[in-house]
Design an enzyme around this catalytic site. Sequence first.
Site, mmCIF file in Angstrom:
data_model
loop_
_atom_site.group_PDB
_atom_site.id
_atom_site.type_symbol
_atom_site.label_atom_id
_atom_site.label_comp_id
_atom_site.label_asym_id
_atom_site.label_seq_id
_atom_site.Cartn_x
_atom_site.Cartn_y
_atom_site.Cartn_z
ATOM 1 N N TYR A 173 -5.109 9.159 100.762
ATOM 2 C CA TYR A 173 -6.219 8.957 101.685
ATOM 3 C C TYR A 173 -7.162 7.892 101.136
ATOM 4 O O TYR A 173 -7.550 6.957 101.843
ATOM 5 C CB TYR A 173 -6.971 10.262 101.902
ATOM 6 C CG TYR A 173 -8.217 10.107 102.744
ATOM 7 C CD1 TYR A 173 -8.144 10.075 104.136
ATOM 8 C CD2 TYR A 173 -9.472 9.973 102.146
ATOM 9 C CE1 TYR A 173 -9.281 9.922 104.913
ATOM 10 C CE2 TYR A 173 -10.613 9.810 102.915
ATOM 11 C CZ TYR A 173 -10.519 9.782 104.297
ATOM 12 O OH TYR A 173 -11.647 9.615 105.056
ATOM 13 N N LYS A 177 -8.071 4.125 102.750
ATOM 14 C CA LYS A 177 -9.396 3.661 103.147
ATOM 15 C C LYS A 177 -9.776 2.370 102.413
ATOM 16 O O LYS A 177 -10.505 1.528 102.960
ATOM 17 C CB LYS A 177 -10.436 4.755 102.908
ATOM 18 C CG LYS A 177 -10.262 5.958 103.845
ATOM 19 C CD LYS A 177 -10.297 5.519 105.312
ATOM 20 C CE LYS A 177 -10.208 6.683 106.275
ATOM 21 N NZ LYS A 177 -10.268 6.260 107.691
#
Length: 269
Positions: A173, A177
């Site tokens: 994750y 990002k």
Amino acid sequence: MSQPATERLPEFKLDGKVIIVTGGARGLGLTQAEALLEAGATVHCVDVLPEPCDDFARVSGRAQALGTTITYHRADVRDAEGLDRVVSSIAEAHSGVHGLIAAAGIQQETPALEYQAADANRMLEVNVTGVFLTAQAVAKAMLKHGTARGGSMCLIASMSGTVANRGLICPLYNASKAAVKQLAKNLASEWGQYGIRVNSLSPGYIVTAMVEDLLVQHPEREATWASHNMLGRLSAPREFRGAAVFLLSQASSFMTGADLIIDGGHTAW
């Protein structure tokens, strides 16, 4: 010498603008969509869920009261053809698209040694490829209909694209990002010649419905996470309403290729 404005902060107005919000079925995406409506925009929310959350009906009612509309479309951001169809239909109906908030994304908390390849691929497909395909489809629509000049995109990244979250094990994750932040810079560098601005927004910890469920399982995290920023608390989705209007409006007309960090000072220590 410029003439004084006859209305207050007109550069924040979005009257007549058509804006697409992915991940708009709930949470941050829907909250920001409501802010865009209040600024005068016509909003189209795109999400993979069969139906938006219950609060969507309230927001739709508010749109009517404000003299505008919000429409829900079901699409998977990983499906390039399906996404193109949705964006193209929106652009054809309004003779153009003026803005995008790319908020669709997923999260998975798994130690790196236990991560499965399929999970890693899914994370990157949704959070990176999906954001790219969405931006690409919207940019094509802007160019086709001549609405590129003044077009603006906000890609939702995260403070986790800048730092590793202490006590929260989300390696893919966080990497996704960081990729979103870099993607915004590169799209900005390519599309600036067409008048399309692209920026990213990096929120800190937000108490959405999904996070509330997580805090039920790990109640100690609320105090721990709050202690990691300078304000000593977590944020609410409504605290990013202003950022949405700012980045999509002429209030940010000379801003592109930038990352707007709103994290309570978490990354500034």
